[in-house]
Design an enzyme around this catalytic site. Structure first.
Site, PDB file in Angstrom:
ATOM      1  N   TYR A 144     127.469  56.299  32.025  1.00 34.90           N
ATOM      2  CA  TYR A 144     126.177  56.987  32.072  1.00 34.90           C
ATOM      3  C   TYR A 144     126.210  58.008  33.202  1.00 34.90           C
ATOM      4  O   TYR A 144     126.654  57.688  34.314  1.00 34.90           O
ATOM      5  CB  TYR A 144     125.059  55.975  32.321  1.00 34.90           C
ATOM      6  N   ASP A 239     131.890  60.750  39.156  1.00 34.92           N
ATOM      7  CA  ASP A 239     130.455  60.506  39.302  1.00 34.92           C
ATOM      8  C   ASP A 239     130.309  59.271  40.193  1.00 34.92           C
ATOM      9  O   ASP A 239     130.459  58.140  39.735  1.00 34.92           O
ATOM     10  CB  ASP A 239     129.822  60.292  37.923  1.00 34.92           C
ATOM     11  N   LYS A 267     121.389  58.135  44.775  1.00 36.87           N
ATOM     12  CA  LYS A 267     121.069  56.802  45.312  1.00 36.87           C
ATOM     13  C   LYS A 267     121.195  56.686  46.837  1.00 36.87           C
ATOM     14  O   LYS A 267     120.324  57.160  47.557  1.00 36.87           O
ATOM     15  CB  LYS A 267     121.909  55.756  44.573  1.00 36.87           C
TER      16      LYS A 267
HETATM   17  C1  LIG Z   1     126.793  56.833  37.538  1.00 33.86           C
HETATM   18  C2  LIG Z   1     125.442  57.444  37.425  1.00 33.86           C
HETATM   19  N1  LIG Z   1     125.334  58.779  37.319  1.00 33.86           N
HETATM   20  C3  LIG Z   1     124.145  59.390  37.232  1.00 33.86           C
HETATM   21  C4  LIG Z   1     122.979  58.668  37.231  1.00 33.86           C
HETATM   22  C5  LIG Z   1     121.660  59.358  37.148  1.00 33.86           C
HETATM   23  O1  LIG Z   1     121.006  59.292  38.354  1.00 33.86           O
HETATM   24  P1  LIG Z   1     119.394  59.437  38.438  1.00 33.86           P
HETATM   25  O2  LIG Z   1     118.830  58.221  37.791  1.00 33.86           O
HETATM   26  O3  LIG Z   1     119.120  59.540  39.904  1.00 33.86           O
HETATM   27  O4  LIG Z   1     119.040  60.687  37.714  1.00 33.86           O
HETATM   28  C6  LIG Z   1     123.034  57.284  37.337  1.00 33.86           C
HETATM   29  C7  LIG Z   1     121.803  56.474  37.342  1.00 33.86           C
HETATM   30  O5  LIG Z   1     121.792  55.287  37.423  1.00 33.86           O
HETATM   31  C8  LIG Z   1     124.293  56.655  37.428  1.00 33.86           C
HETATM   32  O6  LIG Z   1     124.409  55.326  37.500  1.00 33.86           O
END
Ligand SMILES: Cc1ncc(COP(=O)(O)O)c(C=O)c1O
Length: 424
Positions: A144, A239, A267
């Protein structure tokens, strides 16, 4: 335990918000029942509107690594608020946070701050496309990367829980350049590069997959991605929205010793306030406006309150490296309890990140993650919730520990896991 107040609030919320929530997993859709409405949190505990208290392993989905309401972070936020909430102009705090991030993650030679992980990954991909002049990206099934259109293809997290990995409202043409590979599946990546040797701008990957439950990279997988992207002139994007500052101060790239071209953070980088960051090699980042032709902007980007929280959080983590050892030790105790109490499950771990799959099959990718018995997970989840342990309301999310979890918290949790096993 009584949840009457939460149930009433949930009922009312359904009139205001789709499914009663402002982010899908919160709705308890895959475990049933009404979500707990949180009133406040302190350290490792959260308190709901019914007056129930829980040991919290959701941790705001990762940001609160120091525990809720950690003094220096709250002080920094309070102080920053008094100077104004947002200016739409550069501040010294952005420079301080940028400096700390680069010190911890040197591959982020240059970076741009945004307001969420979604924005960070969406913008990193735009920069990668602008830099390489190529259109296609490779993503992995079950990973994700936020909810931007082009990335909602076989995405994990809430998109997985709702069993609708492909979202309605995304035109097929928006995802025609998104190529899907299998996590830990080198052959699938090789095949895509052989098919599109000149068209792949970037491979984007969670270096530890944490949105289909926890799936660590197999031995050599990240090294393989590094090699093949370099060979074909594509960029490697890690990511690290979850792993950044959680797998250690240098994130997964330091932990595994594989350095990507670009990194995305969120985060923990904002210490509990809205924050995302993308960055990488200077020459790549200089394609971003106003220096380069890749446009990207944000009214609240580099927000002074979020940067203050991020600075206080990262400084603490830098000053107290023993926090990471403590997190791994606590994770180890919980994992031992899970393995002992639930021998028919699979527990996956990377550093202090872990999750339990109600499956007899080793979970190494998206397909094997889906072998989990989600009904059993729901029963397990509700037993824990009823006994004051708040974990992810979905089989496909992971547990997050904080520095504030005490020995007593861990011991109590281990005991309740053992009790839960005899009720399943
Ligand atoms: C690996 C990863 N990338 C991107 C995101 C997206 O982040 P946000 O929820 O702050 O938009 C998340 C959200 O949990 C994530 O776990």
């Amino acid at each position: 335990m009584k949840f009457e107040e939460s149930e009433a609030l949930f009922e009312e919320s359904r009139n205001y918000f789709p499914g009663g929530v402002n982010s899908p997993v919160r709705a308890f859709g895959s475990v049933g029942g009404a979500p707990v409405f949180v009133k406040r949190a302190s350290g490792s505990h959260i308190f709901d509107e019914d007056g129930n208290e829980y040991i919290d392993y959701v941790n705001s989905w990762g940001p609160s690594i120091l525990g809720h309401g950690y003094g220096p972070v709250i002080d920094a936020v309070r102080e920053a608020c008094l100077d104004g909430l947002s200016f739409g102009a550069p501040t010294k705090k952005e420079l301080v946070l940028g400096g700390l991030i680069r010190e911890c993650i040197p591959s982020m030679e240059m970076m741009r701050m945004v307001s969420s992980g979604t924005e960070a990954v969406m913008s990193a991909i735009r920069a990668a496309r602008g830099f390489t002049g190529r259109d296609k990206i490779v993503k992995f099934k079950g990973c994700y990367h936020g909810h931007s259109d082009g990335l909602l293809v076989k995405a994990g997290s809430g998109a997985l829980t709702g069993s609708a990995p492909d979202s309605a409202g995304v035109p097929a043409s928006y995802t025609e350049h998104t190529l899907l590979a299998t996590y830990n599946g080198e052959e699938s990546v090789k095949t895509l590069f052989e098919q599109f040797p000149q068209s792949i701008a970037a491979v984007v990957v969670e270096p530890v997959a944490a949105n289909m439950g926890l799936v660590p990279p197999s031995q050599g997988f990240l090294e393989f991605l590094r090699e093949i992207t370099t060979r074909y002139g594509a960029l490697l994007i890690f990511d690290e929205v979850i792993t950044g500052f959680r797998m250690g101060i240098g994130g997964a790239q330091k932990y595994y010793g594989v350095i990507p071209d670009m990194t995305t953070l969120g985060k923990i980088a904002g210490g509990g306030m809205p924050m995302g960051v993308y960055g990488g090699r200077r020459e790549i980042m200089e394609t971003v406006s106003p220096v380069g032709k890749v446009y990207q902007a944000g009214t609240l980007s580099g927000n002074p309150i979020a940067t203050a929280a991020g600075i206080a959080t990262i400084k603490t983590l830098m000053e107290r490296p023993e926090i990471y050892k403590g997190l791994e030790e606590k994770a180890g105790r919980l994992i031992s309890a899970l393995k002992e109490a639930l021998p028919d499950t699979k527990v996956n771990q990377a550093g202090s990140l872990f999750s339990v799959f109600f499956s007899k099959t080793p979970v190494v990718d998206f397909e094997t993650a889906l072998t989990s018995d989600t009904k059993k997970y729901a029963a397990y989840f509700h037993y824990l919730l009823d006994h004051g342990i708040y974990t992810a309301p979905s089989q496909f999310e992971i547990l997050f520990l904080s520095a504030a979890h005490t020995d007593e918290d861990i011991e109590k949790t281990c005991n309740i896991i053992k009790e839960a096993a005899s009720h399943l």
